[in-house]
Write a protein that holds these residues in place. Structure first.
Motif, PDB file in Angstrom:
ATOM      1  N   TYR A  95       0.836  -1.212   0.000  1.00 13.03           N
ATOM      2  CA  TYR A  95       0.000   0.000   0.000  1.00 13.03           C
ATOM      3  C   TYR A  95       0.872   1.264   0.000  1.00 13.03           C
ATOM      4  CZ  TYR A  95      -2.956   3.601   2.222  1.00 13.03           C
ATOM      5  OH  TYR A  95      -3.613   4.755   2.544  1.00 13.03           O
ATOM      6  N   LEU A  96       1.889   1.288   0.850  1.00 15.26           N
ATOM      7  CA  LEU A  96       2.755   2.473   0.954  1.00 15.26           C
ATOM      8  C   LEU A  96       3.555   2.710  -0.323  1.00 15.26           C
ATOM      9  CD1 LEU A  96       3.992   2.002   4.627  1.00 15.26           C
ATOM     10  CD2 LEU A  96       2.471   3.794   3.800  1.00 15.26           C
ATOM     11  N   HIS A  97       4.061   1.645  -0.914  1.00 10.77           N
ATOM     12  CA  HIS A  97       4.831   1.802  -2.151  1.00 10.77           C
ATOM     13  C   HIS A  97       3.926   2.166  -3.328  1.00 10.77           C
ATOM     14  CE1 HIS A  97       7.980  -0.337   0.148  1.00 10.77           C
ATOM     15  NE2 HIS A  97       8.801   0.339  -0.641  1.00 10.77           N
ATOM     16  N   LYS A  98       2.739   1.590  -3.361  1.00  7.33           N
ATOM     17  CA  LYS A  98       1.808   1.869  -4.469  1.00  7.33           C
ATOM     18  C   LYS A  98       1.361   3.320  -4.471  1.00  7.33           C
ATOM     19  CE  LYS A  98      -2.658   0.484  -6.421  1.00  7.33           C
ATOM     20  NZ  LYS A  98      -3.835  -0.403  -6.309  1.00  7.33           N
ATOM     21  N   HIS A  99       1.143   3.887  -3.293  1.00  5.93           N
ATOM     22  CA  HIS A  99       0.584   5.239  -3.189  1.00  5.93           C
ATOM     23  C   HIS A  99       1.596   6.265  -2.679  1.00  5.93           C
ATOM     24  CE1 HIS A  99      -3.471   3.892  -4.140  1.00  5.93           C
ATOM     25  NE2 HIS A  99      -3.291   2.878  -3.296  1.00  5.93           N
ATOM     26  N   GLU A 100       2.877   5.951  -2.808  1.00  5.80           N
ATOM     27  CA  GLU A 100       3.916   6.864  -2.329  1.00  5.80           C
ATOM     28  C   GLU A 100       3.786   8.231  -3.005  1.00  5.80           C
ATOM     29  OE1 GLU A 100       8.738   6.673  -1.476  1.00  5.80           O
ATOM     30  OE2 GLU A 100       7.824   5.379  -3.003  1.00  5.80           O
ATOM     31  N   PHE A 101       3.794   9.283  -2.181  1.00  3.23           N
ATOM     32  CA  PHE A 101       3.685  10.684  -2.624  1.00  3.23           C
ATOM     33  C   PHE A 101       2.325  11.000  -3.241  1.00  3.23           C
ATOM     34  CE2 PHE A 101       8.277   9.556  -3.294  1.00  3.23           C
ATOM     35  CZ  PHE A 101       8.730  10.179  -2.132  1.00  3.23           C
ATOM     36  N   GLY A 102       1.331  10.141  -3.048  1.00  3.96           N
ATOM     37  CA  GLY A 102       0.005  10.392  -3.608  1.00  3.96           C
ATOM     38  C   GLY A 102      -1.027  10.646  -2.530  1.00  3.96           C
ATOM     39  N   ASN A 103      -2.233  10.961  -2.953  1.00  5.71           N
ATOM     40  CA  ASN A 103      -3.364  11.145  -2.060  1.00  5.71           C
ATOM     41  C   ASN A 103      -4.198   9.873  -2.042  1.00  5.71           C
ATOM     42  OD1 ASN A 103      -2.737  13.899  -1.509  1.00  5.71           O
ATOM     43  ND2 ASN A 103      -3.611  14.465  -3.495  1.00  5.71           N
ATOM     44  N   VAL A 104      -4.766   9.551  -0.883  1.00  6.54           N
ATOM     45  CA  VAL A 104      -5.525   8.307  -0.752  1.00  6.54           C
ATOM     46  C   VAL A 104      -6.817   8.526   0.026  1.00  6.54           C
ATOM     47  CG1 VAL A 104      -3.530   6.760  -0.869  1.00  6.54           C
ATOM     48  CG2 VAL A 104      -4.220   7.717   1.335  1.00  6.54           C
ATOM     49  N   VAL A 105      -7.727   7.592  -0.149  1.00 10.99           N
ATOM     50  CA  VAL A 105      -8.926   7.493   0.677  1.00 10.99           C
ATOM     51  C   VAL A 105      -8.972   6.076   1.242  1.00 10.99           C
ATOM     52  CG1 VAL A 105     -10.213   9.262  -0.604  1.00 10.99           C
ATOM     53  CG2 VAL A 105     -10.346   6.863  -1.313  1.00 10.99           C
ATOM     54  N   SER A 106      -9.921   5.824   2.120  1.00 11.38           N
ATOM     55  CA  SER A 106      -9.965   4.522   2.797  1.00 11.38           C
ATOM     56  C   SER A 106     -10.097   3.355   1.826  1.00 11.38           C
ATOM     57  CB  SER A 106     -11.125   4.495   3.802  1.00 11.38           C
ATOM     58  OG  SER A 106     -10.908   5.422   4.842  1.00 11.38           O
ATOM     59  N   ASP A 107     -10.842   3.549   0.743  1.00 10.14           N
ATOM     60  CA  ASP A 107     -11.020   2.466  -0.220  1.00 10.14           C
ATOM     61  C   ASP A 107      -9.695   2.037  -0.855  1.00 10.14           C
ATOM     62  OD1 ASP A 107     -13.665   1.987   0.142  1.00 10.14           O
ATOM     63  OD2 ASP A 107     -14.370   3.002  -1.665  1.00 10.14           O
ATOM     64  N   ASP A 108      -8.746   2.975  -0.981  1.00  4.48           N
ATOM     65  CA  ASP A 108      -7.440   2.613  -1.542  1.00  4.48           C
ATOM     66  C   ASP A 108      -6.723   1.599  -0.661  1.00  4.48           C
ATOM     67  OD1 ASP A 108      -7.553   4.332  -3.831  1.00  4.48           O
ATOM     68  OD2 ASP A 108      -7.143   6.035  -2.515  1.00  4.48           O
ATOM     69  N   LEU A 109      -6.861   1.762   0.650  1.00  4.22           N
ATOM     70  CA  LEU A 109      -6.253   0.802   1.574  1.00  4.22           C
ATOM     71  C   LEU A 109      -6.928  -0.555   1.435  1.00  4.22           C
ATOM     72  CD1 LEU A 109      -4.441  -0.008   3.941  1.00  4.22           C
ATOM     73  CD2 LEU A 109      -6.147   0.961   5.487  1.00  4.22           C
ATOM     74  N   LYS A 110      -8.252  -0.546   1.368  1.00  3.79           N
ATOM     75  CA  LYS A 110      -8.998  -1.807   1.233  1.00  3.79           C
ATOM     76  C   LYS A 110      -8.605  -2.542  -0.052  1.00  3.79           C
ATOM     77  CE  LYS A 110     -13.311  -1.441   0.119  1.00  3.79           C
ATOM     78  NZ  LYS A 110     -14.754  -1.156   0.193  1.00  3.79           N
TER      79      LYS A 110
END
Length: 270
Positions: free
Chosen positions: A14-29
């Protein structure tokens, strides 16, 4: 739900996929599902976007002719809009004279029974002794089992058992004996601190003597907890608190004793 290996692998993904990006809870799921193959949509609905937490009634009986434990778990939280039944795994620790082991069960219905193999009458059946659940659990036990659990379970289970002894059996001989034993031979400072603080719930002359034992502890956290418990003794603790203010070597203990003294001596104005 995932276990350590899958959880930390999913977090790294999750951290590598979204590094330097914006996220919401669904991204974690979604990342968890992609990394582990586990669909945890149900988990997010119950624990993230839903409301409340499980409130449980737990009980058990030993069935000697079948050599098993019948464990009953009921979810009693209000079922309202946005809050329903919860599904979760829980570890049950069973101890007998010959061994101690863990059983993992999954609670998902309003009322359930789990049959757990056990060759002899258990000394302890601990429900979530590691304290992993965000839940409230009522589990009525006899004093003998609480006494055993207070010195043999994992730390959260030990603390729970001590509190149950002080709440349910405050004048019982076993309660004071157990608290005194824990203060004199703790497995961890938190055990002794909890036991010292609970002496105020017992409030007998013998408990006051045991409080003196706790105040002699080399660990200031145990002494501080004993002082906090002394407020429940009322005016009977006044002289002892004055001694602590004058003689204890740790400022936290002295400061706590000053506040406690003001609570038991109304002339001091708190």
């Amino acid at each position: 739900v995932l276990g350590d290996e899958q959880f930390f692998r999913a977090m790294s993904y999750y951290l590598h996929k979204h590094e330097f990006g914006n996220v919401v809870s669904d991204d974690l799921k979604i990342a968890i599902q992609e990394a582990t193959g586990e669909n945890i949509d149900w988990f997010f609905k119950q624990w993230i976007t839903g409301a409340g937490h499980p409130q449980l009634e737990v009980s058990y009986k030993f069935v000697p002719e079948r050599k098993c434990i019948d464990l009953s778990v009921k979810q009693i939280q209000p079922i309202v809009e946005g809050q329903g039944l919860f599904s979760f795994p829980v570890v049950v620790t069973i101890a007998t004279r010959n061994r101690t082991w863990n059983e993992k069960v999954r609670v998902k219905e309003e009322s359930e029974h789990f049959v757990l193999k056990c060759d002899e009458k258990p000394l302890m059946v601990s429900f979530d002794g590691e304290g992993s659940l965000v839940a409230e659990a009522s589990f009525e036990k006899e004093v003998d089992e609480l006494e055993y659990q207070a010195t043999h379970d994992a730390l959260p289970g030990r603390l729970w058992a001590m509190r149950q002894l002080a709440e349910k059996f405050p004048t019982g001989e076993a309660t004071l004996e157990t608290l005194s034993k824990i203060i004199s031979t703790p497995r961890f400072w938190a055990d002794a601190a909890e036991a010292a603080g609970l002496l105020g719930d017992v409030r007998t002359d013998a408990a006051m003597k045991t409080t003196r034992q706790a105040l002699a502890s080399p660990d200031y956290r145990v002494r501080k907890s004993a002082v906090l418990g002394m407020t429940k003794f009322g005016a009977a603790a006044k002289d002892m608190l004055q001694e602590i203010v004058q003689n204890d070597s740790h400022t936290d203990v002295v400061a706590t004793a000053i506040v406690a003294l003001a609570k038991v001596d109304k002339k001091l104005g708190i």
